[in-house]
Enzyme design. Structure first.
Site, PDB file in Angstrom:
ATOM      1  N   GLU A 121     -25.744  15.768  -1.218  1.00  0.00           N
ATOM      2  CA  GLU A 121     -27.099  15.985  -0.703  1.00  0.00           C
ATOM      3  C   GLU A 121     -28.130  15.103  -1.404  1.00  0.00           C
ATOM      4  O   GLU A 121     -29.225  14.887  -0.878  1.00  0.00           O
ATOM      5  CB  GLU A 121     -27.499  17.454  -0.832  1.00  0.00           C
ATOM      6  CG  GLU A 121     -27.690  17.956  -2.247  1.00  0.00           C
ATOM      7  CD  GLU A 121     -28.097  19.421  -2.306  1.00  0.00           C
ATOM      8  OE1 GLU A 121     -29.028  19.799  -1.555  1.00  0.00           O
ATOM      9  OE2 GLU A 121     -27.492  20.173  -3.082  1.00  0.00           O
ATOM     10  N   TYR A 141     -10.164  -3.025 -10.017  1.00  0.00           N
ATOM     11  CA  TYR A 141      -9.711  -1.761  -9.433  1.00  0.00           C
ATOM     12  C   TYR A 141      -8.469  -1.213 -10.139  1.00  0.00           C
ATOM     13  O   TYR A 141      -8.437  -0.074 -10.609  1.00  0.00           O
ATOM     14  CB  TYR A 141      -9.287  -1.976  -7.976  1.00  0.00           C
ATOM     15  CG  TYR A 141     -10.320  -2.051  -6.915  1.00  0.00           C
ATOM     16  CD1 TYR A 141     -10.478  -1.015  -6.008  1.00  0.00           C
ATOM     17  CD2 TYR A 141     -11.105  -3.186  -6.731  1.00  0.00           C
ATOM     18  CE1 TYR A 141     -11.386  -1.090  -4.961  1.00  0.00           C
ATOM     19  CE2 TYR A 141     -12.018  -3.274  -5.703  1.00  0.00           C
ATOM     20  CZ  TYR A 141     -12.158  -2.229  -4.813  1.00  0.00           C
ATOM     21  OH  TYR A 141     -13.054  -2.309  -3.784  1.00  0.00           O
ATOM     22  N   CYS A 172       0.822  -1.215   0.000  1.00  0.00           N
ATOM     23  CA  CYS A 172       0.000   0.000   0.000  1.00  0.00           C
ATOM     24  C   CYS A 172       0.851   1.259   0.000  1.00  0.00           C
ATOM     25  O   CYS A 172       0.627   2.177  -0.790  1.00  0.00           O
ATOM     26  CB  CYS A 172      -0.947   0.002   1.198  1.00  0.00           C
ATOM     27  SG  CYS A 172      -2.001   1.470   1.265  1.00  0.00           S
ATOM     28  N   HIS A 185     -25.976  22.102   0.781  1.00  0.00           N
ATOM     29  CA  HIS A 185     -26.301  22.598  -0.558  1.00  0.00           C
ATOM     30  C   HIS A 185     -25.344  23.716  -0.968  1.00  0.00           C
ATOM     31  O   HIS A 185     -24.988  24.554  -0.136  1.00  0.00           O
ATOM     32  CB  HIS A 185     -27.739  23.131  -0.572  1.00  0.00           C
ATOM     33  CG  HIS A 185     -28.206  23.577  -1.907  1.00  0.00           C
ATOM     34  ND1 HIS A 185     -28.546  22.687  -2.907  1.00  0.00           N
ATOM     35  CD2 HIS A 185     -28.384  24.824  -2.426  1.00  0.00           C
ATOM     36  CE1 HIS A 185     -28.929  23.360  -3.977  1.00  0.00           C
ATOM     37  NE2 HIS A 185     -28.833  24.672  -3.708  1.00  0.00           N
ATOM     38  N   LYS A 243      -0.310   5.374  -5.901  1.00  0.00           N
ATOM     39  CA  LYS A 243      -1.326   5.378  -6.960  1.00  0.00           C
ATOM     40  C   LYS A 243      -2.258   6.577  -6.806  1.00  0.00           C
ATOM     41  O   LYS A 243      -2.606   7.235  -7.790  1.00  0.00           O
ATOM     42  CB  LYS A 243      -2.122   4.075  -6.907  1.00  0.00           C
ATOM     43  CG  LYS A 243      -3.174   3.920  -7.989  1.00  0.00           C
ATOM     44  CD  LYS A 243      -3.853   2.575  -7.858  1.00  0.00           C
ATOM     45  CE  LYS A 243      -4.546   2.429  -6.523  1.00  0.00           C
ATOM     46  NZ  LYS A 243      -5.165   1.097  -6.332  1.00  0.00           N
ATOM     47  N   CYS A 258      -1.711   1.686  -2.964  1.00  0.00           N
ATOM     48  CA  CYS A 258      -2.729   2.730  -2.883  1.00  0.00           C
ATOM     49  C   CYS A 258      -2.185   4.129  -2.661  1.00  0.00           C
ATOM     50  O   CYS A 258      -2.729   5.095  -3.207  1.00  0.00           O
ATOM     51  CB  CYS A 258      -3.763   2.372  -1.813  1.00  0.00           C
ATOM     52  SG  CYS A 258      -3.095   1.645  -0.308  1.00  0.00           S
ATOM     53  N   GLU A 286      -8.109   2.111 -12.602  1.00  0.00           N
ATOM     54  CA  GLU A 286      -7.401   3.244 -12.004  1.00  0.00           C
ATOM     55  C   GLU A 286      -6.204   3.655 -12.846  1.00  0.00           C
ATOM     56  O   GLU A 286      -5.992   4.847 -13.114  1.00  0.00           O
ATOM     57  CB  GLU A 286      -6.982   2.901 -10.574  1.00  0.00           C
ATOM     58  CG  GLU A 286      -8.161   2.855  -9.610  1.00  0.00           C
ATOM     59  CD  GLU A 286      -7.808   2.328  -8.237  1.00  0.00           C
ATOM     60  OE1 GLU A 286      -8.531   2.650  -7.279  1.00  0.00           O
ATOM     61  OE2 GLU A 286      -6.806   1.592  -8.098  1.00  0.00           O
TER      62      GLU A 286
END
Length: 457
Positions: A444, A176, A42, A439, A50, A47, A180
């Site tokens: 939302e 994944y 990782c 908002h 990446k 990750c 990616e």
């Protein structure tokens, strides 16, 4: 019997580091063996770097979209070596942090790859070490199938250290890592094709998410090729194409690429462990078999994380490590909920998901309803972009609890983390409805679903 250590950890990735640090803080004498850089996949070739590349590649689209907001960007250029080398400096900084964390906790770090001698003994660089308990946390590695020319491709490992970017690249795979890196290459200006042998990308995700994301990838500029497989690869032997690869596809056509990335899955990294010497049983793809308490067939040997071929996510390995520590020190039987684990795919656009997919809910025979919407994000009303976002909520009719949330669009990973807490806590659709939205945001939409958004089954 007397041992040198209470715990010996093989592998200093996310799970191994967490287990060793916490065990040491509770009084165990702990050692961890790592033959590569601290932090595991990782931190070093997964990750973290990446995500840094994803950030870098998003600027490619951002410059194009900026014109609608009044920004001029003539003369902008990208320098691959700057991004690559700055990434490497950041990873080296993190390696140092991991070393300090282990040292401060009192964990002895042993450099080298460990293998078993027996269920209480390991060997590293010819030296043996004994421990009452041994934890296997070596993770997984990329899998590349063998075929003619498979030696001419690269895995995700090499993508972080390329000397130069190609003008044209082929990414093979549909999970994944494939989507990616296809997004990264495309965003950095590489002519990128994504080939997958199946009829849809991202197996295991909600079907609506899969189809929608695939269409968005294509709109972003990626040449998405489904039902496409490689037959063989050879070096292109022409003066004008030096270093290129010619890919022969199974449908009969051939094409040249400067780079071919195979992102076709990962397998447990157990080849050099000599597990049989400790009596540790393995299953599919060499994955270490464990019970609910992460105990292997050898009662003094434990395993967690990607090496067990469970859900291959860094936070899962860390949580498993904490659950194992609680089992050892507090006698708590592990009760790990693998159902409601939030996750994100940092493709472009990104995907966020938590809970059950519509297909999983159907397989479980649940009576549920689905709220779904897709829309043009506010940013693209001026950017000129054509990308859209999709949001989906699954609600169990029996108790009104939200059992799944899925999203494709900007900030999906950030949004789904909050929804993961809500779903883990048992929030109902009424709770969502009673929550005031922020908002104007995409998020939302998750608290404004009405009967008009109900999906027909």
């Amino acid at each position: 019997m007397s041992y040198q250590y209470d715990l010996f950890v093989i592998g200093a990735g996310s799970g191994g580091v967490r287990a060793s640090r916490v065990a040491a803080s509770k009084g165990y004498k702990v050692a961890v063996a790592e033959g590569s850089a601290l932090g595991g996949t990782c931190v070093n070739i997964g990750c973290v770097p990446k995500k840094l590349f994803v950030y870098g590649s998003e600027y490619g689209h951002g410059f194009e979209e900026a014109a609608g907001f009044g920004w001029s960007h003539q003369g902008v250029e990208f320098n691959w070596s700057v991004l690559r080398d700055n990434k490497t400096k950041e990873i080296e900084r993190l390696n140092g942090i991991y070393g300090n964390m282990l040292g401060n906790a009192g964990v002895e770090v042993i450099s080298g790859f460990a293998s078993f001698v027996d269920e209480h003994t390991v060997m590293v660089d010819g030296k043996t070490y004994t421990a009452e308990r041994i934890l296997i946390a070596v993770g997984a590695k990329p899998f590349i199938p063998e075929f003619q020319g498979s030696d001419l491709v690269v895995s995700s490992n090499e993508m972080f250290f390329l000397e130069a970017l190609p003008k044209k690249a082929l990414v093979v795979g549909g999970g994944y890592i494939a989507v990616e890196f296809a997004g990264i290459l495309n965003g950095l200006g590489v002519n990128t094709s994504l080939a997958y042998r199946g009829d849809q990308l991202l197996r295991g995700f909600d079907e609506d998410i899969r189809g929608f994301a695939s269409e968005e990838y294509a709109k972003s500029g990626i040449d998405v090729r489904l039902n496409t497989d490689v037959e063989s690869i050879e070096l292109t032997d022409t003066a004008n194409s030096k270093g290129s690869r010619t890919v022969h596809f199974k449908d009969g056509h051939s094409e040249e690429f400067g780079l071919i990335l195979y992102a076709t899955g990962r397998v447990p990294n157990v080849a050099s462990l000599e597990l049989e010497k400790a009596g540790v049983a393995t299953g599919k793809n060499g994955a270490v078999i464990v019970d609910n308490n992460f105990t292997t067939s050898a009662k003094s040997v434990f395993a967690l994380g990607d090496v067990t071929d469970n859900i291959q996510l860094t936070p899962v390995a860390i949580k498993e490590a904490m659950a194992l520590i609680a089992y050892w020190f507090e006698g708590k039987e592990v009760d790990f909920d693998y159902d409601n684990i939030p996750t994100a795919v940092f493709s472009q656009p990104a995907i966020g998901t938590v809970g059950l997919t519509e297909q999983e809910a159907e397989k479980r025979g649940l009576d549920f309803r689905v709220y779904q919407t897709d829309f043009r994000p506010m940013k693209h009303t001026l950017s000129g972009g054509t990308s859209r976002s999709l949001m989906k909520l699954l609600v169990n009719n029996a108790d009104d609890k939200v059992i799944g949330a899925h999203m494709v669009g900007d900030y999906s990973g950030e949004i789904i983390q909050g929804l993961g807490i809500a779903i883990k806590a048992g929030a109902t659709k009424a709770d969502f409805d009673d929550t005031v939205g922020v908002h104007p945001t995409s998020a939302e939409e998750f608290v404004t679903f009405s009967a008009g958004s109900l999906k027909k089954k």
